[in-house]
Enzyme design. Structure first.
Site, short mmCIF file in Angstrom:
data_model
loop_
_atom_site.label_atom_id
_atom_site.label_comp_id
_atom_site.label_asym_id
_atom_site.label_seq_id
_atom_site.Cartn_x
_atom_site.Cartn_y
_atom_site.Cartn_z
N ASP A 1 -9.26 5.60 -14.54
CA ASP A 1 -7.98 5.32 -13.90
C ASP A 1 -6.84 6.03 -14.64
O ASP A 1 -5.70 5.57 -14.62
CB ASP A 1 -7.70 3.82 -13.77
CG ASP A 1 -6.61 3.52 -12.76
OD1 ASP A 1 -6.29 4.41 -11.94
OD2 ASP A 1 -6.07 2.40 -12.78
N HIS B 1 -13.07 7.47 -11.41
CA HIS B 1 -11.76 7.03 -10.88
C HIS B 1 -10.66 7.75 -11.66
O HIS B 1 -10.39 7.42 -12.81
CB HIS B 1 -11.59 5.52 -11.04
CG HIS B 1 -10.33 5.01 -10.41
ND1 HIS B 1 -10.32 4.05 -9.43
CD2 HIS B 1 -9.03 5.34 -10.61
CE1 HIS B 1 -9.07 3.81 -9.07
NE2 HIS B 1 -8.26 4.58 -9.77
N HIS C 1 -6.68 9.90 -11.42
CA HIS C 1 -5.48 10.41 -10.73
C HIS C 1 -5.13 11.75 -11.35
O HIS C 1 -4.81 11.82 -12.54
CB HIS C 1 -4.31 9.44 -10.90
CG HIS C 1 -4.57 8.10 -10.30
ND1 HIS C 1 -4.21 7.78 -9.02
CD2 HIS C 1 -5.19 7.01 -10.80
CE1 HIS C 1 -4.60 6.53 -8.75
NE2 HIS C 1 -5.19 6.04 -9.81
N HIS D 1 -8.96 -1.00 -4.41
CA HIS D 1 -7.99 -1.55 -5.36
C HIS D 1 -7.94 -3.05 -5.04
O HIS D 1 -7.31 -3.46 -4.07
CB HIS D 1 -6.61 -0.90 -5.19
CG HIS D 1 -5.62 -1.41 -6.20
ND1 HIS D 1 -5.17 -0.65 -7.25
CD2 HIS D 1 -5.05 -2.63 -6.35
CE1 HIS D 1 -4.35 -1.37 -7.99
NE2 HIS D 1 -4.25 -2.58 -7.45
N HIS E 1 -11.51 -0.40 -11.29
CA HIS E 1 -10.78 -0.86 -12.48
C HIS E 1 -10.72 -2.39 -12.57
O HIS E 1 -9.64 -2.97 -12.51
CB HIS E 1 -9.38 -0.24 -12.57
CG HIS E 1 -8.61 -0.17 -11.27
ND1 HIS E 1 -8.37 -1.26 -10.47
CD2 HIS E 1 -8.03 0.87 -10.64
CE1 HIS E 1 -7.67 -0.89 -9.42
NE2 HIS E 1 -7.46 0.40 -9.50
N LYS F 1 -10.62 5.36 -0.02
CA LYS F 1 -9.95 4.41 -0.91
C LYS F 1 -9.13 3.41 -0.10
O LYS F 1 -8.31 3.79 0.73
CB LYS F 1 -9.02 5.19 -1.86
CG LYS F 1 -8.23 4.32 -2.81
CD LYS F 1 -9.08 3.73 -3.91
CE LYS F 1 -8.33 2.69 -4.73
NZ LYS F 1 -7.78 3.21 -5.97
O1 DOR Z 1 -1.69 1.73 -13.05
C1 DOR Z 1 -1.95 2.30 -12.00
N1 DOR Z 1 -1.49 3.54 -11.73
N2 DOR Z 1 -2.67 1.66 -11.07
C2 DOR Z 1 -2.86 2.17 -9.85
O2 DOR Z 1 -3.51 1.52 -9.06
C3 DOR Z 1 -2.24 3.45 -9.46
C4 DOR Z 1 -1.97 4.28 -10.62
C5 DOR Z 1 -1.06 5.44 -10.32
O3 DOR Z 1 -1.30 6.15 -9.34
O4 DOR Z 1 -0.13 5.67 -11.09
ZN ZN Z 2 -6.23 4.24 -9.87
#
Ligand code: DOR
Ligand code: ZN
Length: 358
Positions: A250, A15, A17, A138, A176, A101
């Site tokens: 995450d 997971h 970003h 999520h 998460h 997702k």
């Molecule tokens: O803390 C987070 N940041 N939770 C999420 O679900 C998205 C993520 C983000 O893309 O910044």
């Molecule tokens: Zn995330």
């Protein structure tokens, strides 16, 4: 005898970003150094909702990988109310995405195009169940009446339980997880088709960390940190040896301006120190013998992918977290645990071990 070095199969991040443009270029090397593969979240602006967009995004990522890196991005599709089941099937068959997702609309960062009700994506979920494509969730209620700290627990009963009953063969990753209730929910599912990722921050901190001596925006993420009893339950789940729990950072970079603001963004950039943080937790729990399963085996097995063949080694040798990342436009990204020292270091086979040990 105290373990000094821990060689393990190269881990994956289930997971992550990675963002795009300058931010992608700046943060990708950290993940590429730590992990073999990563499930890449699709919550870009605009979101990655089609096979074409996923393939283009993958090309962008591959195009800015450090030379020689074998890091493999695994792409995901952002589900909307209007997602066409035929596109999901075609995109999965073509290898454009490996999972989809589900962001409940409004639950988190860039989730405004997410799903407003499970009924709207009934056809998509039926196809995913059919083709064995994992649904990544999520798991937070978006009902404004629900307390922010209860959103995950409410989601389990209001949404996840009926969804699992309606699609008894659908593979689901509850992403998460942050609560004892979620850990317990996953632990009790005997089917093997339900799993959960756990972040380093939810294993290391409880919600007090957000308010220690003042408001701490760099400890703010969604789902938000919870009470101590939840942190302890997550540590128990991660180190339990259950194959249903695996590593998912995450890691979610935002520049310091966006974090340190009157309305700060949710997200913690943990990629640079993820393995050092996770292994510290396993060490504290006297579960180093279970770390490889959590970090390198369980996720690949769940996704039906071969385990990585390379090895990395973690050393009991301090890592001081000092590197902030400067973007070309002057913005700056601060990593998780900035300014702190962790007792473990990560080494690649070609790293200079004498230097690391000294
Ligand atoms: O803390 C987070 N940041 N939770 C999420 O679900 C998205 C993520 C983000 O893309 O910044
Ligand atoms: Zn995330």
């Amino acid at each position: 005898m105290t373990v000094q070095t821990l060689p393990i199969r190269r881990p994956d991040d289930w997971h992550l970003h990675l963002r795009d443009a300058d931010l992608l270029r700046a943060v990708l090397p950290a993940s590429a150094r730590q992990f073999g593969r990563a499930i890449v979240m699709p919550n870009l602006k605009p979101p990655v909702t089609t096979a074409e967009a996923a393939m283009a995004y993958r090309e962008c990522i591959l195009g800015v990988l450090p030379p020689g890196s074998e890091f493999t991005p695994l792409m995901t599709c952002y589900l909307c109310d209007t997602t066409d089941p035929a596109d999901i099937r075609a995109g999965f068959d073509a290898g454009a995405f490996v999972a989809a997702k589900l962001y409940p609309a409004g639950a988190t960062t860039h989730s405004e195009y997410g799903v407003t009700s499970i009924d709207r994506i009934a056809g998509v979920l039926a196809v995913m169940q059919d083709i064995g494509m994992p649904l990544l969730i999520h798991g937070e209620s978006t009902d404004p009446a629900v307390d922010v700290f209860d959103r995950e627990a409410v989601f389990l009963h209001a949404t996840l339980r009926p969804l699992l009953a309606r699609y008894p063969r659908l593979k689901v990753v509850l992403e998460h997880i942050t609560t004892a209730e979620a850990a317990d929910f996953v632990m009790r599912d005997p089917s093997g088709r339900l799993a959960a990722t756990i972040t380093p921050q939810h294993l290391m901190f409880n919600r007090n960390a957000m308010f220690a001596g003042g408001i701490r925006p760099h400890h703010y993420c969604l789902p938000v940190l919870k009470r101590e009893r939840h942190r302890l339950a997550l540590r128990h789940a991660a180190t339990s040896g259950s194959p249903a729990f695996f590593l998912g950072t995450d890691s979610a970079p935002h520049d310091t301006g966006a974090k340190e603001s009157a309305c700060g963004c949710a997200g913690i950039f943990s990629a640079p120190v993820a393995l050092q943080a996770y292994v510290t937790v396993f060490d504290e729990e006297q579960a180093l013998d279970r770390f490889e399963a959590f970090a390198s085996d369980n996720g690949a097995r769940f996704y039906g992918m071969p385990p990585n063949q390379q090895t990395i080694t973690l050393h009991r040798s301090p890592t001081h977290v000092s590197g902030q990342i400067d973007l070309p436009d002057g913005r700056r990204i601060r990593p998780f645990l900035f300014g702190e020292t962790l007792p473990w270091t990560l080494a690649w086979p070609d790293d200079d071990l004498d230097r690391i040990a000294s």
